[in-house]
Design an enzyme around this catalytic site. Structure first.
Site, short mmCIF file in Angstrom:
data_model
loop_
_atom_site.label_atom_id
_atom_site.label_comp_id
_atom_site.label_asym_id
_atom_site.label_seq_id
_atom_site.Cartn_x
_atom_site.Cartn_y
_atom_site.Cartn_z
CB CYS A 1 -4.16 -6.34 -6.24
SG CYS A 1 -4.53 -7.73 -7.29
CB VAL A 2 -3.20 -1.58 -4.48
CG1 VAL A 2 -2.52 -0.89 -3.32
CG2 VAL A 2 -2.21 -2.45 -5.21
#
Lengths: 102, 168
Positions: A101-102
């Site tokens: 997600c990052v």
């Protein structure tokens, strides 16, 4: 010379399903589809890093892994691959969609 | 080909707790990575995320937070929460905050200040709520340089015409 992409297998989202079929010529062709006419040394630095990570872990790196791993800034990454670098880079590097997600 | 309007997501950040800081940052970053335009409006406690003196000191209190279970700390305590009587002890908020930051660091999640920089560099537009800024007596120099401007609610509505809006 044009590349024959019909011999390459893609999933329904346009990502290559077998990273081993990937070649630099395919990357250039996929980049054109993504609106990037010529791949510069900086583009390649990112692709090479993604290939390395992708082949070792089986997963496409996330954007933050790319910026920390290559030393290329977020600003430059978004300038090199405008409008959605996450999917674009992974697709051009012949990998699946990034899973982090990052 | 006719010019197509790009997808646009607007986040309204109204909370300044450490756990409530992250949703907009994570989803905003994902949106930018997928070529979606992002606007973030910081209002009320949400302004803490872009206030120089506050951004590195966001906290989470265990008080009243029923989902904060002891098992989060790796203890075999199942569904047992942090007892309220412990939660009120001095240092518990600091401990919870430190713990959550440590957990996120282990996952490779950047701190809020760095996230704001990343979002800005990736092209997100960020605005502070004028009414809150006036109420808290804050000035332009109190904010991180990544904050584009301080605008009114009406300005925000204008600039998010057609956007999908997420209130946090």
């Amino acid at each position: 010379m044009t590349v024959d992409l019909t011999q390459i297998s893609f999933n329904e989202e346009g990502f290559m399903t077998d990273p081993h079929q990937w070649t630099k010529e395919i990357a250039e062709e996929l980049a054109k589809q993504e609106g990037i006419e010529t791949l510069t040394a900086d583009h390649w630095k990112i692709i090479d890093f993604c290939r390395q990570v992708g082949l070792a872990s089986g997963k496409a790196p996330t954007l933050r892994q790319i910026t920390t791993g290559t030393g290329i800034s977020t600003k430059d990454l978004f300038a090199l691959y405008p409008k959605g670098p996450a999917k674009k880079v992974a697709r051009i590097a012949g990998l699946g969609k990034p899973e982090g997600c990052v | 080909m006719a010019e197509q309007k790009n997808r646009h997501i607007a986040f309204i950040c109204s909370k300044g707790d450490l756990d409530m800081a992250y949703p907009a940052l994570i989803m905003g970053w994902a949106a930018l990575g997928n070529g979606v335009d992002v606007t973030i409006f910081f209002t009320f406690w949400g302004l803490d995320l872009v206030t120089k003196k506050r951004v590195d000191k966001l906290e989470i209190s265990p008080i009243g937070r029923t989902s904060f279970k002891m098992s989060l700390m790796g203890l075999p305590t199942g569904n047992l929460g942090i007892p309220g009587i412990l939660s009120i002890l001095p240092g518990m908020t600091a401990f919870s905050s430190w713990f959550l930051k440590w957990k996120m660091k282990k996952l490779g999640v950047p701190p809020v200040r760095e996230y704001i920089e990343m979002l800005h560099d990736a092209g997100a537009k960020m605005y502070g709520c004028k009414m809150t800024v006036d109420m808290f007596g804050l000035k332009k120099e109190d904010f991180l340089p990544q904050l584009d401007d301080v605008v009114t609610a009406s300005d925000f509505i204008d600039m998010t015409d057609g956007a999908q809006i997420i209130f946090i």
